[in-house]
Design an enzyme around this catalytic site. Structure first.
Site, PDB file in Angstrom:
ATOM      1  N   HIS A 131       0.850  -1.277  -0.010  1.00 26.58           N
ATOM      2  CA  HIS A 131      -0.140  -0.124   0.007  1.00 26.58           C
ATOM      3  C   HIS A 131       0.882   1.167   0.095  1.00 26.58           C
ATOM      4  CE1 HIS A 131      -3.198  -2.943   0.856  1.00 26.58           C
ATOM      5  NE2 HIS A 131      -4.005  -1.645   1.081  1.00 26.58           N
ATOM      6  N   LYS A 568     -13.507   5.740   7.125  1.00 24.50           N
ATOM      7  CA  LYS A 568     -13.608   6.966   6.073  1.00 24.50           C
ATOM      8  C   LYS A 568     -15.091   7.115   5.873  1.00 24.50           C
ATOM      9  CE  LYS A 568     -13.124   7.602   1.147  1.00 24.50           C
ATOM     10  NZ  LYS A 568     -13.497   6.865  -0.036  1.00 24.50           N
TER      11      LYS A 568
END
Length: 908
Positions: A131, A568
């Site tokens: 990532h 999120k």
């Protein structure tokens, strides 16, 4: 400070002392290079600090490097302090490590036999991903590793003055090397670059770390007074293996092609065989036992004769190499049978790593037979454990793809097969399931093997063909799971079986079609977590799922849960509580089907993406969700922070393995009924989520985010091979969680790590004061709540209101800026106030270590933030045609991103 907890600050004091030494060396290097004016940016008390704005690129780099050096000395000081504490207070002094864990379990009533029985069932699997959160180049990471080793070397008190001087000079050499090396990525790394970085750990860190990890368990076991024979066999020790996504994760990553996956599998296998070959060569050097000094057991001689005869000339060469040393000859024969990476398998080659383990265990028995138990334990066991961990594959490679991508692939297959209605993506679930249930009765593929398909169908088929080739050549040992991100229905899972049929990954069994690889749902958003139990229930009951588990001879179903997207979407409180609730329910669904659910935790490197202290995280999981088995991602900069240096690597692995052991056993004693505060948490979560969603759905919020944070700079950075957005759309939904979190942290908002918590707690205190008092009383006793509140307090301390306000001035439209910033400021103060009510003091008082760390960096961080704000304003105002000027400013902006990330010790 009033009510200050009793904390040992010795490591921070040592870190300050070591930082002064290292930064003084750096200042000398700058003086000697004619750049003395930059020494003021290092934060040294002996240099005159500059109050001027940081404008030169080199000044930003100097500040960034000073933060990296500070991080390094803090890591070393923490390691040395653990050693001192262990020496002064005993092996059980450090919470979360083996000594303390075994003592806690013994005090809880567990016998040595019960603990030993559990240890052999413990499984821990860190999964290394690429990532894009590692902002440092691999070259810089290598330089930092060398410098860290010099720092450790300096701990030895026996050096003479001349030796100390020489060591100091070595340190200055590395500092100059760092100073002369470009800090930011000049080009985006490709997957091969990321794979090389992952293989570094699998080759140079983990094999040696595993041996030390076992040693520390055995030492703690003996110091606890337990019988050493209970851990005499490797099967009685915890199992640590590794996974990776590098070369397999193609979710929104078009550069991960079938060829890339094939290359990754080859390189991982090559590394494993190289590591094993090196270990066996070292064993040949060590096992120099002469048959004249100890008569070899007849079983050993018989095995040598039979193996050498089977190998023909290769066997005779192996025996001739070390005459009269049968233990060495045995290792020579093992080496002669090792497969060669990239070459066809020969009849004499080992087929699996388990065969190597069996031969090494036989050799250990032959050492024991002549009384050489010490050699068997110290020389052979670490190699056996390494082979059990790394096998012939280093790490299992997962394959991940988005469910929407699979839908498109099936549409193209249906079109190729002549279906008039092939718009699979828009079909209702019942129609999708009707097709799949019918088609999964037959092994016939939709398309001829050579038929040219659409892009998505070709990509999936080509990838699965690589997997089929790997299975045909080497079996399934090096392959992990087929993971479906954004799993939102049963059909999303069955789609994988349909696609696997095209590449020969399905087999016909007595129970029907079955897949040789596990299919794993990934539940990411809060909505997905809420419906996940129904999806899993239907999946476990489906005939193809049942036949596949039967084929693989397992009653385990892996389920991945994501911490990033849920945070999120709904903020930290809704995310963590939804995950807690979902895991408990999913485990119960598995039990209903006599299946153990193995949870795969997709945690990132920041609190907003699931990070937090390992032992606290493990204790905060539902007891049924752990069951002695932890699979967890290690992402981006977290890999270097945890594993770059072996001392720290062993510490973090020990926290995981000992933590899983302790949490599993102690969890088995806990009352499994839901906590009395669970309904309160449900209500609190709903209110908190509503407040968080009302903010991100405010008109103009996307504009505020785009202008008040450096998201546009981060998206142009080159810190990972993967795009920042899944499809390239300029929407919040399409933006990945990593750049979302990274951007808010750069501007010191840390928004999704605390927003909504304060108003939720205030609502609870006003509407349900009794429940608030109960929550307050349980805040430090109930692990899930303690973990949540601790993480929120860390996010609040990392945030800075003045810096937020400064970045918000970049938002051009005051009608957008003022109401959103007012809401953020009010919620920040409310959250701070509510946590202080619960903690019984200010956050600075209750979390003094992190407060002290951040305060020591704040002055230099403030300079960097202001410089970034100024650069953002200038860069954004330049016309797009002024390419050279924009590129020059972008380089400076990327340097500030690196510097601030180093100062905060976090990216995304």
């Amino acid at each position: 400070m009033a009510n200050l907890p009793s904390y040992d600050f010795a490591d921070l004091i040592k870190a300050d002392h070591d930082a002064e030494f290292l930064l003084t060396c750096f200042a000398e290097v700058l003086h000697e290079l004619g750049e003395a004016d930059l020494a003021g940016y290092l934060g040294l008390p002996t240099t005159t600090p500059t109050n001027a704005q940081i404008t030169p690129e080199r000044a930003i780099q100097a500040a960034s490097l000073s933060f990296q050096l500070l991080n390094m000395v803090e890591e070393n000081a923490a390691a040395q302090q653990r050693r001192l504490r262990e020496s002064a207070e005993g092996f059980n002094a450090e919470v979360g490590l083996w000594g303390n864990t075994l003592q806690s379990l013994s005090q809880a009533g567990f016998s040595a036999e019960q603990i030993a029985a559990a240890l052999g069932q413990i499984q821990v699997e860190p999964v290394l991903t690429a990532h894009p959160t590692e902002a440092k180049r691999a070259t810089m990471l290598e330089h930092y590793r060398r410098l860290y080793l010099l720092l450790v070397k300096r701990e030895n008190p026996i050096w003479t003055p001349l030796e100390q001087q020489a060591l100091r000079n070595e340190i200055k050499v590395e500092l100059e090397r760092l100073w002369r090396t470009g800090e930011i990525f000049l080009a985006k790394p490709d997957v091969a670059d990321e794979l090389r970085n992952i293989i570094h750990y699998l080759r140079h860190v983990f094999p040696a770390s595993l041996a030390t990890l076992d040693l520390r368990l055995q030492q703690a076991w003996q110091l606890q007074g337990f019988e050493s024979s209970l851990l005499a066999q490797t099967a009685q020790l915890p199992h640590v293996q590794f996974g990776t996504w590098v070369g397999g994760d193609r979710d929104g990553h078009p550069l991960v092609t079938a060829a890339v996956t094939r290359f990754a599998l080859q390189e991982l296998r090559r590394n494993a065989l190289d590591v094993l070959h090196e270990q066996l060569v070292q064993l040949v050097i060590k096992l120099s036992l002469s048959d004249r000094l100890q008569p070899p057991p007849s079983a050993l001689l018989a095995a040598l004769d039979s193996t050498a005869a089977a190998l023909g000339q290769r066997g005779q060469i192996a025996l001739a190499r070390n005459p009269e040393e049968p233990w060495r000859q045995s290792i020579n024969l093992i080496i002669a049978r090792l497969p060669e990476a990239g070459q066809p398998r020969q009849p004499w080659h080992y087929r699996t790593s388990n065969e190597v383990v069996a031969d090494l265990q036989f050799l250990a028995e032959q050492l024991n037979a002549v009384g050489a138990q010490r050699l068997a334990l110290n020389d052979l066991q670490p190699v056996i454990r390494s082979v059990q961990s790394l096998g012939f594959h280093s790490a299992v490679l997962d394959i991940r793809q988005n469910s929407k991508f699979h839908d498109l692939a099936i549409e193209q297959l249906l079109q190729a097969a002549g279906f008039s209605d092939y718009h699979f993506s828009s079909w209702p679930e019942a129609q999708r399931l009707e097709l799949m249930n019918r088609e999964l009765q037959s092994a016939r593929p939709f398309a001829h093997p050579n038929f040219e398909l659409g892009n998505e169908a070709s990509a999936v088929r080509d990838c699965y063909r690589v997997l089929a080739d790997e299975i045909a050549q080497h079996g399934t040992a090096g392959l992990g799971s087929l993971i479906i991100s954004m799993t939102r229905s049963l059909s999303d899972l069955l789609a994988v079986y349909l696609l696997a049929r095209e590449a020969g990954l399905l087999q016909v069994t007595a129970a029907g079609l079955a897949c040789v690889l596990p299919v794993v749902p990934l539940f990411e958003t809060i909505e997905d977590l809420e419906i996940s139990p129904d999806i899993l229930d239907a999946f476990l009951a489906h005939p193809v799922s049942q036949a596949s588990r039967s084929l693989r001879q397992t009653s385990v179903q892996q389920v991945m849960v994501g911490y990033s997207d849920s945070n999120k979407d709904g903020g930290i409180l809704a995310s963590l509580w939804s995950l807690y609730r979902a895991q408990g329910t999913l485990a119960a669904v598995g039990a209903k089907h006599n299946v153990r659910v193995r949870f795969f935790h997709g945690r990132g490197g920041t609190i907003s993406r699931g990070a937090g202290p390992t032992h606290r995280f493990l204790n905060a999981l539902p007891a049924a969700a752990l069951a002695g088995d932890l699979r967890m991602t290690e992402q981006g900069e977290t890999i270097a922070q945890k594993y770059a240096n072996q001392i720290t690597a062993v510490y973090n692995l020990e926290l995981m393995v000992a933590g899983v052991t302790e949490a599993t056993l102690l969890g088995s004693q806990r009352d499994q009924t839901p906590h009395s505060l669970a309904p309160t948490m449900d209500a609190l979560t709903a209110y908190s989520r509503q407040r968080y969603e009302s903010l991100i759905q405010t008109p103009g919020f996307i504009q505020f985010f785009g202008q008040a944070t450096p998201i546009d700079v981060i998206e142009q950075g080159k810190i990972g091979s993967r795009p920042a957005r899944r499809t390239g759309q300029r929407t919040l939904g399409d933006l990945r969680a990593i750049p979302w979190v990274f951007s808010w942290s750069q501007a010191r908002f840390f928004l999704s790590g605390w927003y909504g918590v304060g108003s939720g707690l205030a609502w609870l205190a006003e509407q349900h004061p009794d429940q608030f008092d109960q929550l307050k009383a349980a805040a430090f006793e109930w692990y899930p709540l303690k973990y949540l509140l601790t993480n929120v307090s860390t996010s609040l301390l990392s945030a800075d209101l003045a810096t937020m306000q400064a970045y918000s001035q970049l938002v051009e439209d005051s009608a957008v800026r003022e109401p959103i910033m007012a809401a953020i400021e009010a919620e920040f103060k409310q959250t701070q106030h509510q946590l202080e009510l619960i903690f019984g003091g200010s956050l600075a008082e209750r979390r003094p270590r992190i407060y002290r760390m951040l305060q020591g960096r704040q002055a230099r961080l403030s300079q960097l933030h202001q410089q970034q704000i100024n650069l953002l304003h200038t860069w954004r105002s330049l016309p797009s045609e002024q390419v050279p000027e924009r590129e020059q400013l972008l380089t400076q902006l990327l340097l500030t991103v690196n510097a601030i990330a180093s100062g905060l010790r976090t990216t995304g």
